[in-house]
Design a protein around this motif. Structure first.
Motif, short mmCIF file in Angstrom:
data_model
loop_
_atom_site.label_atom_id
_atom_site.label_comp_id
_atom_site.label_asym_id
_atom_site.label_seq_id
_atom_site.Cartn_x
_atom_site.Cartn_y
_atom_site.Cartn_z
N PHE A 8 28.13 28.03 62.14
CA PHE A 8 29.00 29.00 61.47
C PHE A 8 30.24 29.28 62.30
CE2 PHE A 8 25.50 29.83 58.70
CZ PHE A 8 26.02 30.49 57.60
N VAL A 9 31.39 29.22 61.64
CA VAL A 9 32.64 29.72 62.21
C VAL A 9 32.93 31.03 61.49
CG1 VAL A 9 35.07 29.29 62.64
CG2 VAL A 9 33.46 27.37 62.57
N GLY A 10 32.78 32.13 62.21
CA GLY A 10 32.89 33.45 61.61
C GLY A 10 31.52 34.06 61.44
N ALA A 11 31.41 35.34 61.82
CA ALA A 11 30.12 36.02 61.79
C ALA A 11 30.21 37.37 61.09
CB ALA A 11 29.59 36.22 63.21
N GLY A 12 31.16 37.49 60.15
CA GLY A 12 31.33 38.74 59.41
C GLY A 12 30.33 38.87 58.27
N GLY A 13 30.64 39.80 57.36
CA GLY A 13 29.71 40.12 56.29
C GLY A 13 29.39 38.95 55.38
N VAL A 14 30.38 38.15 55.04
CA VAL A 14 30.14 37.01 54.15
C VAL A 14 29.27 35.97 54.86
CG1 VAL A 14 31.23 35.11 52.91
CG2 VAL A 14 32.23 37.37 52.81
N ALA A 15 29.52 35.73 56.14
CA ALA A 15 28.69 34.80 56.89
C ALA A 15 27.25 35.28 56.95
CB ALA A 15 29.25 34.62 58.30
N VAL A 16 27.06 36.56 57.15
CA VAL A 16 25.71 37.13 57.19
C VAL A 16 25.00 36.92 55.85
CG1 VAL A 16 24.42 39.29 57.33
CG2 VAL A 16 26.20 38.78 59.01
N ARG A 17 25.74 37.09 54.75
CA ARG A 17 25.14 36.87 53.43
C ARG A 17 24.66 35.43 53.28
NH1 ARG A 17 29.33 36.57 49.03
NH2 ARG A 17 28.94 34.35 49.18
N HIS A 18 25.51 34.47 53.66
CA HIS A 18 25.09 33.07 53.58
C HIS A 18 23.89 32.82 54.48
CE1 HIS A 18 28.17 31.37 51.01
NE2 HIS A 18 29.12 31.97 51.70
N ALA A 19 23.89 33.40 55.66
CA ALA A 19 22.78 33.18 56.59
C ALA A 19 21.47 33.71 56.01
CB ALA A 19 23.08 33.86 57.92
N HIS A 20 21.51 34.84 55.33
CA HIS A 20 20.30 35.37 54.69
C HIS A 20 19.76 34.38 53.67
CE1 HIS A 20 19.68 39.30 56.40
NE2 HIS A 20 20.91 39.69 56.15
N HIS A 21 20.65 33.80 52.87
CA HIS A 21 20.21 32.84 51.86
C HIS A 21 19.65 31.58 52.52
CE1 HIS A 21 23.36 34.76 48.96
NE2 HIS A 21 22.27 35.48 49.08
N HIS A 121 33.07 29.67 45.37
CA HIS A 121 33.29 30.24 44.04
C HIS A 121 31.94 30.30 43.32
CE1 HIS A 121 37.61 30.69 44.05
NE2 HIS A 121 37.76 29.45 44.49
N HIS A 122 31.10 31.23 43.76
CA HIS A 122 29.71 31.24 43.31
C HIS A 122 29.55 31.65 41.85
CE1 HIS A 122 30.38 35.41 44.78
NE2 HIS A 122 29.68 35.71 43.70
N TRP A 123 30.56 32.28 41.23
CA TRP A 123 30.41 32.68 39.84
C TRP A 123 30.12 31.47 38.95
CZ3 TRP A 123 33.58 37.28 37.58
CH2 TRP A 123 33.47 38.39 38.44
N ARG A 124 30.57 30.30 39.33
CA ARG A 124 30.31 29.10 38.52
C ARG A 124 28.83 28.75 38.47
NH1 ARG A 124 34.71 24.47 37.83
NH2 ARG A 124 36.60 25.58 38.39
N TYR A 125 28.06 29.23 39.45
CA TYR A 125 26.63 28.92 39.50
C TYR A 125 25.80 29.95 38.73
CZ TYR A 125 27.97 25.66 43.19
OH TYR A 125 28.55 24.64 43.90
N ALA A 271 23.29 33.44 41.75
CA ALA A 271 24.40 32.49 41.77
C ALA A 271 24.80 32.17 43.20
CB ALA A 271 25.59 33.06 41.00
N LYS A 272 24.80 33.16 44.07
CA LYS A 272 25.17 32.94 45.47
C LYS A 272 24.17 32.03 46.16
CE LYS A 272 27.35 37.49 45.57
NZ LYS A 272 27.26 38.89 46.03
N ARG A 273 22.89 32.25 45.88
CA ARG A 273 21.86 31.37 46.46
C ARG A 273 22.00 29.95 45.92
NH1 ARG A 273 18.51 35.92 45.20
NH2 ARG A 273 17.95 37.09 47.07
N ALA A 274 22.29 29.83 44.64
CA ALA A 274 22.41 28.51 44.03
C ALA A 274 23.56 27.72 44.64
CB ALA A 274 22.61 28.64 42.52
N ALA A 275 24.67 28.40 44.98
CA ALA A 275 25.80 27.72 45.61
C ALA A 275 25.40 27.16 46.98
CB ALA A 275 26.98 28.67 45.74
N ASP A 276 24.66 27.95 47.75
CA ASP A 276 24.20 27.48 49.06
C ASP A 276 23.20 26.33 48.91
OD1 ASP A 276 25.66 29.13 50.85
OD2 ASP A 276 24.35 30.81 50.37
N ARG A 277 22.27 26.46 47.97
CA ARG A 277 21.27 25.42 47.75
C ARG A 277 21.91 24.09 47.37
NH1 ARG A 277 16.48 24.21 49.59
NH2 ARG A 277 17.83 22.46 50.19
#
Length: 324
Positions: A8-21, A121-125, A271-277
């Motif tokens: 990860f480059v960046g450890a802010g709130g959005v990075a934390v969200r991706h890390a949880h997923h 752009h997770h809304w697409r998922y 949708a956010k999880r689906a984008a990461d998956r």
């Protein structure tokens, strides 16, 4: 590949969200993180078990299979070029850049590298996409009405245009991406904006923006955004076709016809999880599963071009044409 090693480059709130997923996936290991704020990097490392490294080069030296770039708009550019130059798959959070030339340069590098890319752009998922297509049943959209009515986010860089690009570029990109998905490409925009919201020191982003859109398909639309509130009021999209109106939010779809109303609840995290998956699957399959990625860098570039065109039209007080 049985396990995807992620940096990860960046450890802010959005990075934390991706890390949880990613932590919920059995085939992912987060191996490193770098952030200019040491406390943020340490907190992220404590949560994920990742190693804190000094800089991007140190992160690349850990040989990740994929890198998540979760940085403010003004920080995009050299980071992506170095990741892609190392031949490493890359997930970039939106917006992809502060301006269009930077994003175009990264897109060129991504094409030449041939690696897997994805943009957040997770809304697409969302399950909303298939449902709306089913409701439209081939009917062309005649009118699209997008909105992002919100507050100034509590991060110091957001209220400065030279760091965030403004609300249309930084926040409303999600809505613009859905508009392109359902209505096709925009060929011309005409936008207007007013002064920065009061009470925010040194703010120079537009306090409110409205844009008129003309689509290649013949549809027309509007986008309205403001950050003058103290709460998130609404973010979504209305689509109007012959005999049908559909309102899409992250957590709900409401469709109206002459036969009544259909309402469907959604889970935004799905949708956010689906984008990461989808991204991880493509990396694990060495690109064979790229079809599951709904927004790669090239596709995100076209949404960013639309956002930049709206911002330029509002700034310069003139219509802006886009390439169809």
């Amino acid at each position: 590949m049985d396990c995807c090693n992620v940096g990860f480059v960046g450890a802010g709130g959005v990075a934390v969200r991706h890390a949880h997923h990613l932590a919920q996936l059995g085939d992912v290991r987060i191996i490193g993180v770098t952030d200019p704020v040491p406390a943020a990097a340490r907190s992220f490392a404590d949560m994920t078990g990742a190693a804190v490294v000094a800089d991007l080069q140190a992160l690349l030296d850990t040989s990740p299979d994929a890198v998540y770039v979760c940085v403010p708009p003004h920080a995009h550019g050299a980071i992506e070029e170095r990741v892609l130059g190392a031949g490493i798959a890359m997930f970039v959070e939106k917006p992809v850049a502060l301006d269009l030339p930077t994003a175009e340069r990264i897109a060129d590098t991504a094409r030449m590298s041939g690696v897997v890319t994805a943009v957040g752009h997770h809304w697409r998922y969302s399950a909303a996409v298939d449902l709306v297509r089913e409701l439209l049943d081939g009917r062309p959209v005649r009118l699209a009405v997008g909105s992002w009515i919100d507050r100034v986010p509590p991060v110091p860089w957001w209220s400065r245009r030279a760091m965030s690009g403004g609300q249309i570029v930084e926040q409303a990109a999600h809505v613009l991406d859905l508009i392109r998905l359902f209505c096709g490409d925009v060929v011309e925009v005409d936008a207007y904006a007013n002064a920065a919201p009061p009470g925010v020191p040194d703010a120079d982003v537009d306090g409110a923006t409205v844009a008129i859109l003309r689509f290649e398909s013949g549809a027309v639309g509007t986008v309205a955004a403001t950050c003058c509130l103290n709460w998130k009021h609404r973010a979504g999209l209305e689509l109007h076709a012959d005999g049908l109106s559909v309102t899409i939010h992250e957590d709900e779809i409401v469709a109206r016809t002459d036969r009544g109303v259909v309402r469907r609840s959604l889970q935004p995290d799905d949708a956010k999880r689906a984008a990461d998956r989808a991204f991880i699957d493509a990396v694990l399959d060495n690109g064979a599963a790229r079809g599951g990625i709904l927004v790669d860098y090239d596709e995100a570039l076209r949404t960013h071009e639309l956002a930049c065109a709206i911002a330029a039209s509002a700034r310069d007080g003139r219509p802006v044409r886009l390439h169809a």
